[in-house]
Design an enzyme around this catalytic site. Sequence first.
Site, mmCIF file in Angstrom:
data_model
loop_
_atom_site.group_PDB
_atom_site.id
_atom_site.type_symbol
_atom_site.label_atom_id
_atom_site.label_comp_id
_atom_site.label_asym_id
_atom_site.label_seq_id
_atom_site.Cartn_x
_atom_site.Cartn_y
_atom_site.Cartn_z
ATOM 1 N N CYS A 294 23.800 -10.461 5.888
ATOM 2 C CA CYS A 294 22.893 -9.907 6.886
ATOM 3 C C CYS A 294 23.620 -9.902 8.222
ATOM 4 O O CYS A 294 24.542 -10.686 8.439
ATOM 5 C CB CYS A 294 21.565 -10.649 6.960
ATOM 6 S SG CYS A 294 21.623 -12.271 7.715
ATOM 7 N N SER A 295 23.220 -8.997 9.092
ATOM 8 C CA SER A 295 23.864 -8.885 10.394
ATOM 9 C C SER A 295 23.511 -10.088 11.249
ATOM 10 O O SER A 295 22.498 -10.749 11.032
ATOM 11 C CB SER A 295 23.411 -7.603 11.104
ATOM 12 O OG SER A 295 23.784 -6.470 10.334
#
Length: 201
Positions: free
Chosen positions: A10-11
């Site tokens: 995930c960012s």
Amino acid sequence: MSKTYGYCRCSMNEDKQDIQRQVRELIELGATKETIYKEYINGSSDDKVELNKLLAVINEGDTIVATEVSRITRSTKQLCEIIELIKDKKLKLIIKDSITVDCTNGTLDAMTKAFLQMSGVFAELERDIISQRVKSGMANARAKGKQIGRAKTSMEEVLSNKKFMESYELYKKGSINKSQIARLTGMSRPTVIKYVKLLEE
């Protein structure tokens, strides 16, 4: 004996709870906590350290599981490279509720490859649309005179910080260093460096 490895990403600006959801789903797909590689990085980045570690340890006949193509990469170019590596290493790739790419015999079905590449194209398109929206939003905010990003540190802010100024006097006399200022004031070292630099300039 073949193993199942999981990869989730995930960012940095996303809620980190999201990666825990991915971990649970990867375990349901056959991975274990010990064989899951977690990454906090932008989907289009070339420097995915954990993904590279996974691709380095995986062996012929093993399986990689992911929740979405976009979690592996949002770059069509990177996805094509990964597809070739999966074929060369005779691996299996499973994307939850989407597709199973079985290259354990060293070949890749043309339709499966095309479907996977199209998924990559849509992931890249989504990334580009999000990027354009962010840029447009920032441009609109600037046009309205709004501050974008962190506000610059002002001299007034520095001088009004009593604890820092007291510590800075000791620093000027050579009694303490920047790290000690940080400990005495409860400030981060980068902030202390920024304050000192502003005063000295």
